[in-house]
Design a protein around this motif. Structure first.
Motif, PDB file in Angstrom:
ATOM      1  N   GLN A   1       0.792  -1.233   0.000  1.00 47.71           N
ATOM      2  CA  GLN A   1       0.000   0.000   0.000  1.00 47.71           C
ATOM      3  C   GLN A   1       0.823   1.281   0.000  1.00 47.71           C
ATOM      4  N   ILE A   2       2.125   1.208   0.318  1.00 46.36           N
ATOM      5  CA  ILE A   2       2.880   2.459   0.464  1.00 46.36           C
ATOM      6  C   ILE A   2       4.094   2.544  -0.460  1.00 46.36           C
ATOM      7  N   GLY A   3       4.145   1.658  -1.457  1.00 48.06           N
ATOM      8  CA  GLY A   3       5.216   1.738  -2.447  1.00 48.06           C
ATOM      9  C   GLY A   3       6.519   1.102  -2.035  1.00 48.06           C
ATOM     10  N   LEU A   4       6.509   0.317  -0.942  1.00 47.37           N
ATOM     11  CA  LEU A   4       7.740  -0.284  -0.424  1.00 47.37           C
ATOM     12  C   LEU A   4       7.714  -1.806  -0.451  1.00 47.37           C
ATOM     13  N   ASP A   5       6.706  -2.408  -1.107  1.00 44.57           N
ATOM     14  CA  ASP A   5       6.636  -3.865  -1.272  1.00 44.57           C
ATOM     15  C   ASP A   5       6.710  -4.193  -2.756  1.00 44.57           C
ATOM     16  N   ALA A   6       7.379  -5.278  -3.096  1.00 44.76           N
ATOM     17  CA  ALA A   6       7.423  -5.720  -4.491  1.00 44.76           C
ATOM     18  C   ALA A   6       7.510  -7.233  -4.554  1.00 44.76           C
ATOM     19  N   ASP A   7       6.769  -7.822  -5.494  1.00 46.15           N
ATOM     20  CA  ASP A   7       6.835  -9.258  -5.745  1.00 46.15           C
ATOM     21  C   ASP A   7       7.767  -9.505  -6.926  1.00 46.15           C
ATOM     22  N   ILE A   8       8.733 -10.383  -6.726  1.00 48.19           N
ATOM     23  CA  ILE A   8       9.712 -10.699  -7.772  1.00 48.19           C
ATOM     24  C   ILE A   8       9.581 -12.171  -8.119  1.00 48.19           C
ATOM     25  N   TRP A   9       9.374 -12.443  -9.387  1.00 53.64           N
ATOM     26  CA  TRP A   9       9.084 -13.805  -9.825  1.00 53.64           C
ATOM     27  C   TRP A   9      10.283 -14.729  -9.650  1.00 53.64           C
ATOM     28  N   MET A  10       9.990 -15.982  -9.329  1.00 47.36           N
ATOM     29  CA  MET A  10      11.018 -17.018  -9.265  1.00 47.36           C
ATOM     30  C   MET A  10      11.439 -17.498 -10.659  1.00 47.36           C
ATOM     31  N   LEU A  11      10.663 -17.166 -11.662  1.00 45.75           N
ATOM     32  CA  LEU A  11      10.956 -17.601 -13.026  1.00 45.75           C
ATOM     33  C   LEU A  11      12.189 -16.879 -13.558  1.00 45.75           C
ATOM     34  N   PRO A  12      13.267 -17.602 -13.909  1.00 43.07           N
ATOM     35  CA  PRO A  12      14.444 -16.936 -14.482  1.00 43.07           C
ATOM     36  C   PRO A  12      14.145 -16.456 -15.903  1.00 43.07           C
ATOM     37  N   PRO A  13      14.175 -15.158 -16.153  1.00 43.53           N
ATOM     38  CA  PRO A  13      13.917 -14.677 -17.517  1.00 43.53           C
ATOM     39  C   PRO A  13      15.012 -15.132 -18.472  1.00 43.53           C
ATOM     40  N   THR A  14      14.592 -15.547 -19.650  1.00 44.01           N
ATOM     41  CA  THR A  14      15.555 -15.842 -20.706  1.00 44.01           C
ATOM     42  C   THR A  14      15.583 -14.734 -21.746  1.00 44.01           C
TER      43      THR A  14
END
Length: 291
Positions: A117-130
């Motif tokens: 809600q305050i711009g300090l959380d982020a979800d980062i995918w476990m999928l390695p981008p190719t």
């Protein structure tokens, strides 16, 4: 915009039941507020002033699920993502796929998260981008990978040393408060971390629901006087240790097989999707109005 300001000011005087839900108001905003960047309130009850949009595609990242318009964050978060995505490149990944951060003005969401809600959380995918040239359509349809075994007690073959190294780099970043991962990931990292280099592990916190992504939460940044640090802190939770003590096994034992005792129905609890503007810090009314 003047009419919106009047509406927001008036809602403070209305009974809670008569007020429009805050998630509908914040969810309708398409751009950031014209303020200096500031995180307001708590991670699960607040808003974000002057948030910055993470570019949809950067040299070492891509924002996913663009239709949600949740790729907005405090500048500290945008900077963190840029730093960590360079680490991912060093680990042989093309970069990082970034899930939800926050809405343009933060606040409660119409679906999904309680926090963010305050711009300090982020979800980062476990999928390695190719590759980092996914189309908008591909970003809506592609899915991440699951790094947890079917019995939920260990990691599976999708888990790699690169995942470990990226999470270690994230936890070692001084801007980071804590990182939520599926409990088997925490257990595996506790097993493989070197004895002489483990302090960063206290920031890796076990929480189910994080088997396809890890959730990074930053500390309250400078200039955000209205931002409230999460309590207890990670250091308090782990008593200054690495969080790898015997209690960690609770997540793959008792949690998965709780004692079969009759439980009294819990009274309904109000959550972020029930909040009205009266539930949020008063500063959020000005953020919403853009004044």
């Amino acid at each position: 915009m003047g009419r919106l300001v009047c509406i927001i000011l008036l809602i403070w005087a209305l009974p809670v039941a008569a007020q429009q839900k805050a998630n509908q108001l914040f969810g309708s905003m398409r751009a950031a507020s014209p303020h200096l960047p500031s995180a307001v309130g708590t991670y699960a009850k607040g808003c974000g002033a002057g948030l910055v949009q993470l570019p949809e595609t950067g040299p070492t990242w891509q924002a996913m699920r663009l239709s949600r318009n949740r790729n907005w964050g405090h500048p500290d978060m945008i900077g963190f993502i840029a730093r960590l995505s360079l680490t991912a490149r060093q680990q042989g990944w093309a970069g990082l796929y970034i899930g939800d951060i926050s809405q343009p003005r933060g606040g409660p969401m119409t679906s999904g998260h309680s926090s963010h809600q305050i711009g300090l959380d982020a979800d980062i995918w476990m999928l390695p981008p190719t590759r980092l040239n996914l189309t908008r359509a591909e970003r809506e349809n592609i899915s991440s990978i699951n790094v947890r075994s079917a019995d939920q007690r260990s990691v599976n073959s999708n888990w790699t040393q690169a995942h470990y190294n990226i999470l270690k780099a994230a936890a070692s970043d001084p801007a980071v408060d804590r990182i939520f991962v599926t409990p088997p990931v925490k257990i595996e990292m506790c097993k493989t971390a070197r004895r002489a280099d483990r302090d960063w592990l206290q920031k890796i916190r076990p929480l189910y629901g994080h088997n396809t992504h890890f959730h990074v939460r930053l500390k309250c940044p400078a200039g955000s006087a209205g931002c409230q640090t999460q309590r207890p802190t990670v250091a308090e939770l782990s008593n200054g240790g690495d969080g790898c003590d015997e209690s960690l096994q609770w997540w793959v034992t008792t949690y998965l097989n709780p004692p079969k005792t009759p439980a009294k129905p819990a009274p309904p609890k109000r959550g972020p999707r029930d909040y009205t503007m009266a539930d949020l810090p008063r500063e959020c009314a000005r953020v919403l109005a853009g004044r």
